[in-house]
Write an enzyme that holds these catalytic residues in place. Structure first.
Site, PDB file in Angstrom:
ATOM      1  N   HIS A 370       1.219   8.181  -8.837  1.00 45.31           N
ATOM      2  CA  HIS A 370       0.297   8.030  -7.856  1.00 45.31           C
ATOM      3  C   HIS A 370       0.779   7.876  -6.176  1.00 45.31           C
ATOM      4  CE1 HIS A 370      -3.411   7.707 -10.293  1.00 45.31           C
ATOM      5  NE2 HIS A 370      -2.359   7.313 -11.142  1.00 45.31           N
ATOM      6  N   LYS A 561     -10.726   1.827   3.624  1.00 43.80           N
ATOM      7  CA  LYS A 561      -9.685   2.212   2.726  1.00 43.80           C
ATOM      8  C   LYS A 561      -8.602   0.843   2.803  1.00 43.80           C
ATOM      9  CE  LYS A 561      -8.781   6.425   4.753  1.00 43.80           C
ATOM     10  NZ  LYS A 561      -8.244   7.136   3.757  1.00 43.80           N
ATOM     11  N   ARG A 562      -7.568   0.748   1.972  1.00 43.52           N
ATOM     12  CA  ARG A 562      -6.655  -0.552   2.270  1.00 43.52           C
ATOM     13  C   ARG A 562      -5.990  -0.050   3.734  1.00 43.52           C
ATOM     14  NH1 ARG A 562      -5.482  -3.668  -2.282  1.00 43.52           N
ATOM     15  NH2 ARG A 562      -4.041  -4.728  -0.840  1.00 43.52           N
ATOM     16  N   LYS A 567      -1.597   5.082   6.563  1.00 46.39           N
ATOM     17  CA  LYS A 567      -2.875   5.419   6.587  1.00 46.39           C
ATOM     18  C   LYS A 567      -3.295   5.649   7.815  1.00 46.39           C
ATOM     19  CE  LYS A 567      -4.209   3.755   1.927  1.00 46.39           C
ATOM     20  NZ  LYS A 567      -4.682   4.704   1.231  1.00 46.39           N
ATOM     21  N   THR A 669      -9.233   9.730  -2.436  1.00 42.85           N
ATOM     22  CA  THR A 669     -10.525   9.848  -3.051  1.00 42.85           C
ATOM     23  C   THR A 669     -11.677   9.581  -2.224  1.00 42.85           C
ATOM     24  OG1 THR A 669     -10.004   8.058  -4.269  1.00 42.85           O
ATOM     25  CG2 THR A 669      -9.573   9.862  -5.341  1.00 42.85           C
ATOM     26  N   LYS A 673     -15.629  11.499  -1.815  1.00 48.15           N
ATOM     27  CA  LYS A 673     -16.823  10.713  -1.466  1.00 48.15           C
ATOM     28  C   LYS A 673     -17.555  11.009  -0.337  1.00 48.15           C
ATOM     29  CE  LYS A 673     -14.370   7.477  -4.659  1.00 48.15           C
ATOM     30  NZ  LYS A 673     -13.547   6.267  -4.772  1.00 48.15           N
TER      31      LYS A 673
HETATM   32  C1  26W Z   1       2.708  -3.086  -6.239  1.00 45.74           C
HETATM   33  C2  26W Z   1       2.486  -2.112  -7.392  1.00 45.74           C
HETATM   34  C3  26W Z   1       1.540  -0.834  -7.139  1.00 45.74           C
HETATM   35  C4  26W Z   1       2.384   0.074  -6.480  1.00 45.74           C
HETATM   36  C5  26W Z   1       1.337   1.337  -6.135  1.00 45.74           C
HETATM   37  C6  26W Z   1       0.362  -0.956  -6.941  1.00 45.74           C
HETATM   38  C7  26W Z   1      -0.632  -0.077  -6.946  1.00 45.74           C
HETATM   39  C8  26W Z   1       0.034   1.064  -6.481  1.00 45.74           C
HETATM   40  C9  26W Z   1      -0.641   2.418  -6.180  1.00 45.74           C
HETATM   41  C10 26W Z   1       0.048   3.736  -6.444  1.00 45.74           C
HETATM   42  C11 26W Z   1      -1.492   2.454  -4.997  1.00 45.74           C
HETATM   43  C12 26W Z   1      -2.635   3.462  -5.135  1.00 45.74           C
HETATM   44  O1  26W Z   1      -3.653   3.247  -5.485  1.00 45.74           O
HETATM   45  N1  26W Z   1      -2.321   4.782  -4.842  1.00 45.74           N
HETATM   46  C13 26W Z   1      -3.471   5.815  -4.770  1.00 45.74           C
HETATM   47  O2  26W Z   1      -3.779   6.346  -5.785  1.00 45.74           O
HETATM   48  C14 26W Z   1      -4.940   7.369  -5.510  1.00 45.74           C
HETATM   49  C15 26W Z   1      -5.505   7.765  -6.809  1.00 45.74           C
HETATM   50  O3  26W Z   1      -4.547   8.723  -7.503  1.00 45.74           O
HETATM   51  C16 26W Z   1      -4.633   8.094  -4.647  1.00 45.74           C
HETATM   52  O4  26W Z   1      -5.513   9.020  -4.223  1.00 45.74           O
HETATM   53  C17 26W Z   1      -4.243   7.683  -3.336  1.00 45.74           C
HETATM   54  O5  26W Z   1      -3.685   8.660  -2.393  1.00 45.74           O
HETATM   55  C18 26W Z   1      -2.853   6.645  -3.741  1.00 45.74           C
HETATM   56  O6  26W Z   1      -2.694   5.998  -2.567  1.00 45.74           O
END
Ligand code: 26W
Length: 826
Positions: A370, A561-562, A567, A669, A673
């Site tokens: 991701h 968003k975060r 971003k 995503t 939406k």
């Molecule tokens: C700290 C560990 C960690 C590392 C990465 C926790 C969570 C993450 C994720 C990769 C963050 C995340 O939510 N990524 C998002 O995933 C979405 C679903 O595929 C994408 O649409 C987003 O672009 C992406 O940032």
């Protein structure tokens, strides 16, 4: 072969009878579940009552789904994820079950409204952002498509923190979401597995002359299952989400207890149960805390034990069937230890030969990546790993040994290649690279949007793409139209259904039939009336919550968003400051009134992200208080962004901000939406924006800024933010105001770090390079918004052309290309 179970079908007690009508059920649950008379009932009592009423209807289908899977014995898919960002269940369940109308009427007759009652439900916020919400959309789609899928995760006692704004800054408060109980979960005290930690490995000679590895002197924690039903839309299927909770092996440590140390004995218990206490609130930057590794192993081990328990129950030791009956999807690397755990189970517990176990394992697992952000790629120090999971480190070494041996055979002498692909990173103090373990242990690896998957193949996993050609594929993300249209925007849903029928809710490709209505003046008018009503509702909510009055006629320009540097919320802020300066200097000709809405959480330890929130709030304060602004600009930061607030914000959005630096946002995503709810996008050629443009057509989206390739070239040439700073007077003015404390008069230095990141420190995300193009494109947006009819036409075309982004399409692709699972009929 599975022996058919003989049980009474719950349909013998079917709820579809007069005496079990929704009305009767509400009345009964109020008394027998909530213990209240109508006169004394609070809205929370009504919520509990309504939830139990709807739940009864779920349970019937749920147990029948379980029976049906048991009888038909199809291949199943298990979705392993540390996050499931589910949100509220009540109205989703009622809508999916098709009893929403009856429930509303029943409540109405009792003097209640569904809205008020629903609003009592606390969100299940067991996730951070995109990745966790994607997992929740996937569960909805699997159930809707009648796929035998099951989610596995952790039942965190505390989910994503509540964000408060105190003194203009984010403050985190614990999310005690279970405080009032959770009617949607079912504790399974008998579904209990031991999970081991620490200890060491000893070798024993086995009878057949081989060597057995025994993991001994461990600490054991019990994993207890909690199940949540996942109803499909307009189908009998109700799947299961199984979340694990940590329980101490013994209620008390008896030694300390007998020694009179009562509190000490209890302490032991609580430290064990810490495992499922809290969700780690950071995405992108990994923390490397031992508790996080233990959380990962805890839920993975329980899930693998449960999966193999189910498999052996049905197939004994016919292990060749494993890849025909079991598919396991790893949601990012967070559960990647599952590869080693599967080997541990097959080799150490079920005593299969290594090669056979490895062949089975790699036919079972698939992995979704991701993110390309280097700081998000998980690695664990070898010494920590060895302490916590000594046997698994051995297994990983062995996997790595055979893998590198193969690579060396195929690419002889390329020691640099071996170093780069090794599961162990030897250069940064010896670390286990979880992404490499996931790639090596999976048959398929996928990115989440076309550009992201291409970048995976050419950058992050370029070596693996050479070693395993064809292993890396793309599966573009999607969103469930149930929650993100039917549930959150009933007005638009009804309007669409009035023209093309309601088939689009289950088959979003049908929404393309709406396109001709973009040319229908009456339809455009009705469409805009619904948007206006949604905006009005948000206005009232904001007034109620924040005491602020915003103009529902202004353009709602939304970035939710975060909070992350990549971003580029700061680019949006620079635009806001530019508008502010233009207004103050009288350059308002042709300017469209805007309300710029921000929302999002910052990771508690991410200082720059928190500073960005503070700047947004300070700029908002300045802009909103200035009488010279005269209704042309308003800035809002909505605290505590979560799934429920997203459901209110998206239907009210006019403009969707998707402005990450090209090449950084894997997919996004929220972009899908908002488009589905009739917002136009302003965005870069990044993530799924690219595919959204392909679908809606370039005339119906506002694209600006550098492409991924241009970003790479500019960085290669040597990017100098000062060139842009010096060349653009408005940009310079906005940055100088930030630097000089214009928005923080009481503390002029407050935003120096922001100024410095964007100038002296090199502006890694190229905000300055994209600024001019962004501001110009925003002018085009403003101009179009004044042509309401043309805006409506394009917004309708957006709605009509985003059918591709249904998570049903996504899940069908996974089912066919990755999992090899099929719908199970009744
Ligand atoms: C700290 C560990 C960690 C590392 C990465 C926790 C969570 C993450 C994720 C990769 C963050 C995340 O939510 N990524 C998002 O995933 C979405 C679903 O595929 C994408 O649409 C987003 O672009 C992406 O940032």
């Amino acid at each position: 072969m599975a022996t058919p179970r003989k049980t009474a079908s719950p349909r013998q007690f079917s709820l579809n009878s007069e005496e079990h009508s929704i009305d009767n059920s509400l009345a009964n649950h109020l008394i027998y579940t909530s213990g209240r008379h109508a006169e004394a009932a609070t809205t929370r009592d009504w919520y509990e009552t309504t939830a139990h009423t709807v739940r009864d209807h779920l349970i019937e289908r749920w147990v029948e789904t379980v029976e049906n899977y048991y009888d038909k014995d199809p291949k199943r898919v298990y979705y392993l994820s540390l996050e499931f960002l589910i949100g509220r269940m009540l109205s989703n369940a009622a809508l999916n079950l098709g009893i929403d109308g009856q429930v509303r009427e029943g409540l109405h007759a009792l003097g209640q409204t569904m809205e008020a009652v629903s609003d009592m439900e606390t969100d299940a916020a067991l996730g951070n952002g995109g990745l966790g919400r994607l997992a929740a959309c996937f569960l909805d789609s699997m159930a809707t498509l009648d796929l035998p899928g099951m989610g596995y995760g952790i039942r965190y006692e505390y989910g994503m923190f509540n964000q408060h704004i105190e003194n203009g800054q984010q403050v985190e408060h614990p999310d005690n979401w279970l405080r009032y109980g959770n009617p949607w979960e079912f504790q399974r005290p008998e579904r209990l597995y031991p999970v081991k930690f620490y200890g060491h490995v000893v070798e024993f000679p086995a009878q057949d002359g081989s060597v057995e590895q025994h993991w001994v002197d461990c600490e054991t924690v019990m994993a207890m299952a909690y199940d949540m039903p996942v109803p499909g839309y307009n189908t009998e299927t109700v799947n299961n989400l199984r979340l694990w909770s940590a329980k101490a092996t013994r209620e008390f440590n008896l030694d300390s207890f007998n020694a009179g140390d009562y509190v000490g004995a209890v302490e032991d218990k609580t430290s064990t149960e810490n495992l499922s206490k809290v969700l780690y609130p950071n995405d992108t930057s990994v923390m490397g805390r031992e508790l996080r590794l233990r959380q990962q192993y805890f839920f993975v081990s329980a899930s693998i034990q449960d999966i193999l328990h189910r498999f052996t129950h049905e197939h004994d030791s016919s292990w060749e069937l494993l890849p025909e009956k079991v598919a396991i999807q790893l949601n990012d690397t967070h559960p990647a230890i599952a590869v080693a755990e599967m080997m541990h189970a097959l080799v150490d517990v079920y005593r299969l030969k290594w090669d056979r176990a490895w062949s089975l394992t790699t036919r079972v697992f698939a992995y979704t990546n991701h993110t390309l952000m280097p700081e998000a790629l998980e690695t664990w120090p070898v010494d920590m790993f060895e302490r916590v999971l000594p046997r698994h480190l051995d297994i990983i070494y062995k996997i790595n040994h055979y893998f590198l041996h193969d690579v060396n055979h195929r690419f002889p002498g390329d020691t640099e290649l071996l170093k780069r692909v090794s599961i162990i990173d030897e250069d940064h103090g010896r670390r286990v690279r979880m992404a490499h373990l996931a790639v090596v242990g999976s048959h398929t690896v996928n990115g989440v949007a076309a550009i992201h998957s291409d970048l995976l193949k050419t950058t992050l996993f370029a070596d693996f793409n050479r070693i395993f050609p064809g292993k890396i594929i793309n599966v573009t993300n999607g969103i469930t139209p149930r929650r993100w249209l039917n549930q959150c925007n009933p007005g638009l849903t009804e309007l669409i259904a009035s023209r093309i029928g309601s088939g689009f809710i289950k088959d979003l490709s049908q929404i393309e039939k709406l396109a001709p209505f973009a040319e229908d003046a009456r339809f455009r008018k009705e469409f805009m009336q619904i948007k206006q009503a949604n905006k009005q509702r948000l206005v009232e909510r904001i007034h109620h919550r924040l005491g602020m009055r915003i103009d529902p006629e202004s353009m709602f320009d939304v970035q939710v968003k975060r909070i992350h540097e990549y971003k580029r919320q700061l680019l949006n802020v620079l635009h806001v400051i530019t508008l502010y300066n233009r207004i103050r200097s009288g350059k308002t000709e042709g300017m469209t009134p805007r309300t710029v809405i921000f929302a999002g959480k910052a990771a508690p330890g991410y200082r720059m992200a928190k500073l960005i929130i503070r700047l947004i709030l300070d700029v908002a304060g300045m802009v909103n208080r200035d009488p010279a602004i005269n209704g042309l600009l308003k800035v809002i930061f909505l605290p505590n962004y979560d799934v429920s607030s997203a459901e209110r914000i998206f239907p009210a959005s006019d403009l969707s901000e998707q402005i990450s630096t090209a090449g950084t946002e894997a997919s996004g995503t929220g972009n899908m939406k908002m488009a589905l709810n009739g917002a136009l996008t302003i965005g870069t050629l990044d993530g799924a924006n690219i595919e959204i443009r392909e679908e809606v057509g370039e005339d119906n989206i506002f694209i600006f800024g550098l492409t991924t390739q241009q970003v790479a070239e500019l960085r290669m040439r040597g990017y100098n933010p000062w060139e842009y700073y010096n060349a653009n007077a408005e940009l310079k003015q906005a940055l100088d105001m930030i630097a000089e404390g214009y928005f923080s008069v009481e503390e002029p230095e407050r935003y120096k770090p922001i100024y410095e990141t964007l100038t002296w420190n090199g502006d890694y995300y190229l905000l300055l390079a994209d600024y001019a193009s962004y501001v110009k494109t925003q002018e085009d947006v403003g101009a179009l918004y004044r042509d309401k009819d043309e805006w409506a036409r394009r917004a309708i075309l957006n709605v009509a052309r985003v059918g591709k982004f249904s998570s049903d399409r996504t899940i069908r692709e996974y089912a066919q290309k990755v999992w090899g699972v099929e719908p199970v009929a009744r």
